[in-house]
Design an enzyme around this catalytic site. Sequence first.
Site, PDB file in Angstrom:
ATOM      1  N   LYS A   1     -12.119   7.653  -1.987  1.00 19.01           N
ATOM      2  CA  LYS A   1     -11.261   6.569  -1.538  1.00 19.01           C
ATOM      3  C   LYS A   1     -11.498   5.309  -2.373  1.00 19.01           C
ATOM      4  O   LYS A   1     -12.652   4.933  -2.617  1.00 19.01           O
ATOM      5  CB  LYS A   1     -11.539   6.271  -0.069  1.00 19.01           C
ATOM      6  CG  LYS A   1     -10.629   5.229   0.558  1.00 19.01           C
ATOM      7  CD  LYS A   1     -10.961   5.052   2.035  1.00 19.01           C
ATOM      8  CE  LYS A   1      -9.992   4.094   2.720  1.00 19.01           C
ATOM      9  NZ  LYS A   1     -10.296   3.931   4.159  1.00 19.01           N
TER      10      LYS A   1
ATOM     11  N   HIS B   1      -4.287  -4.781  -0.159  1.00 20.10           N
ATOM     12  CA  HIS B   1      -4.061  -5.399   1.153  1.00 20.10           C
ATOM     13  C   HIS B   1      -4.530  -6.851   1.155  1.00 20.10           C
ATOM     14  O   HIS B   1      -5.553  -7.193   1.761  1.00 20.10           O
ATOM     15  CB  HIS B   1      -4.821  -4.630   2.245  1.00 20.10           C
ATOM     16  CG  HIS B   1      -4.248  -3.289   2.565  1.00 20.10           C
ATOM     17  ND1 HIS B   1      -3.164  -3.126   3.399  1.00 20.10           N
ATOM     18  CD2 HIS B   1      -4.615  -2.059   2.159  1.00 20.10           C
ATOM     19  CE1 HIS B   1      -2.881  -1.837   3.508  1.00 20.10           C
ATOM     20  NE2 HIS B   1      -3.741  -1.164   2.763  1.00 20.10           N
TER      21      HIS B   1
ATOM     22  N   ARG C   1     -15.489   3.406  11.202  1.00 18.56           N
ATOM     23  CA  ARG C   1     -14.666   4.491  11.757  1.00 18.56           C
ATOM     24  C   ARG C   1     -14.884   5.796  10.991  1.00 18.56           C
ATOM     25  O   ARG C   1     -14.976   6.886  11.592  1.00 18.56           O
ATOM     26  CB  ARG C   1     -13.200   4.084  11.698  1.00 18.56           C
ATOM     27  CG  ARG C   1     -12.212   5.136  12.184  1.00 18.56           C
ATOM     28  CD  ARG C   1     -10.804   4.787  11.710  1.00 18.56           C
ATOM     29  NE  ARG C   1     -10.682   4.882  10.255  1.00 18.56           N
ATOM     30  CZ  ARG C   1      -9.704   4.323   9.548  1.00 18.56           C
ATOM     31  NH1 ARG C   1      -8.764   3.620  10.141  1.00 18.56           N
ATOM     32  NH2 ARG C   1      -9.668   4.470   8.229  1.00 18.56           N
TER      33      ARG C   1
ATOM     34  N   SER D   1      -7.760  -0.032   0.050  1.00 16.67           N
ATOM     35  CA  SER D   1      -8.200   0.996   0.987  1.00 16.67           C
ATOM     36  C   SER D   1      -7.188   2.136   0.925  1.00 16.67           C
ATOM     37  O   SER D   1      -6.247   2.197   1.711  1.00 16.67           O
ATOM     38  CB  SER D   1      -8.286   0.412   2.407  1.00 16.67           C
ATOM     39  OG  SER D   1      -8.631   1.407   3.339  1.00 16.67           O
TER      40      SER D   1
ATOM     41  N   GLU E   1      -3.372  -9.034   2.884  1.00 16.73           N
ATOM     42  CA  GLU E   1      -3.253  -9.511   4.268  1.00 16.73           C
ATOM     43  C   GLU E   1      -4.461  -9.178   5.136  1.00 16.73           C
ATOM     44  O   GLU E   1      -4.570  -9.692   6.260  1.00 16.73           O
ATOM     45  CB  GLU E   1      -1.989  -8.915   4.911  1.00 16.73           C
ATOM     46  CG  GLU E   1      -2.109  -7.502   5.438  1.00 16.73           C
ATOM     47  CD  GLU E   1      -2.038  -6.416   4.369  1.00 16.73           C
ATOM     48  OE1 GLU E   1      -2.112  -5.219   4.718  1.00 16.73           O
ATOM     49  OE2 GLU E   1      -1.920  -6.765   3.165  1.00 16.73           O
TER      50      GLU E   1
ATOM     51  N   CYS F   1       0.832  -1.212   0.000  1.00 10.75           N
ATOM     52  CA  CYS F   1       0.000   0.000   0.000  1.00 10.75           C
ATOM     53  C   CYS F   1       0.867   1.262   0.000  1.00 10.75           C
ATOM     54  O   CYS F   1       1.562   1.523  -0.973  1.00 10.75           O
ATOM     55  CB  CYS F   1      -0.981  -0.035   1.157  1.00 10.75           C
ATOM     56  SG  CYS F   1      -2.368   1.137   0.912  1.00 10.75           S
TER      57      CYS F   1
END
Length: 305
Positions: free
Chosen positions: A163, A235, A249, A192, A237, A142
Site C-alpha cells: 500500500k 488525500h 484498523r 492511502s 482533505e 483518489c
Amino acid sequence: MPLRLPDRLPAIDLLKEENIFVMDDTRAHSQDIRPLKIAILNLMPLKITTETDLIRLLSNTPLQLDISFMKLKSHTPKNTPIEHMMMFYRDFTEMRHEKYDGMIVTGAPVEQLEFEDVSYWDEIQEIFSWARTHVTSTLYICWAAQAGLYYHYHIPKYSLPMKMFGIFPQQILDPKLPIFRGFDDEFMMPHSRHTEIHREDILNNPELTLLSESEESGVSIVMARGGREFFITGHLEYSPNTLDNEYKRDRGIRDDVALPKNYYRNDDPEQGPKVTWRSHANLFYTNWVNYYVYQETPYNIEDIR
C-alpha cells in the site's frame, strides 16, 4: 466565511468547535447574493467524517458556498445511519437536472476491483458524463481520480505490491498555475491506496497535464480541460488522525500495509502524527474555488455547458 450547509448537519457543530464559521440554511436565506453551488458525491464509508474534512477546507474562501450532498441510487452505504443519508443526501437521479459551479467526487474502498466490477460503475459513468455539461470544475479524489481518468481518457491503473501509505513530498511542475498560488516549491500530500497510475500514460495523452508528482508516490495531481477537471491521487482533505485510524484498523489483518511513512513523530505511533500538509491543503481548495470555479462559472448557472 459564509459556508451554507443543511440545517442540523453534524459537521456544523464539529467545525464551530474549531472556530470555523459556517451558516445553516435559515441564516443563508437572509443574504441577497448568488452562492456558488458545490455538489459533493461522497463515496467514502464514513460519510460524516468525510463531510467534515471537506467542509473544513472549503470554509477558507470569503465566497458563499451552497453545499449539496449526492448519493448513488444503486448503492446503499453500510457505515452511515440511514436517517443521516435521508436527511442530508439526494440521489443523483434527483439532482441530474440541476447545474453546479463545482463538484467533488471522493475516493471509495473499491480500488482493488476492476472498474467494471464495481457494483455502481454504470451509475458512476453516468455521473462523470453528466458533470462534463452540468459542472464548471470537478475535483476527483483518489479512487475517483483513477476512475475519472479511466472513463474520460482511458488511463489504466496498476496494482502495487504494498500500500502507498503515508505523507509524501510532491514537486510542482508548473508553479505559475493559479491552483498553486501561494505554494512552496514542495508540498506534502497524504496517500492511502493499493493502486497507482503511471506517469508515462499521463504524458502520452495530450489532453492531460501533469501538475505535480513525487519520486516515491508518483503522480499526484493531473489537470484536464483547462481546469474543468482535476484528478488528485492522494488525500489533501485528510484530518490529522485519518492515517492513524487506518493503520490501527489494518495492523495485524493485512500483510500489504506497513507503518505510514513520514507520518508519526520519530516513526512511533505512540507519539502521534505530525501534520505537514494542512496549509497547502487549505491553499489548494481556496485556489480551486476562486480561480477555477468562481472566476470561470457564469453568473447565470444555467449557462454552464
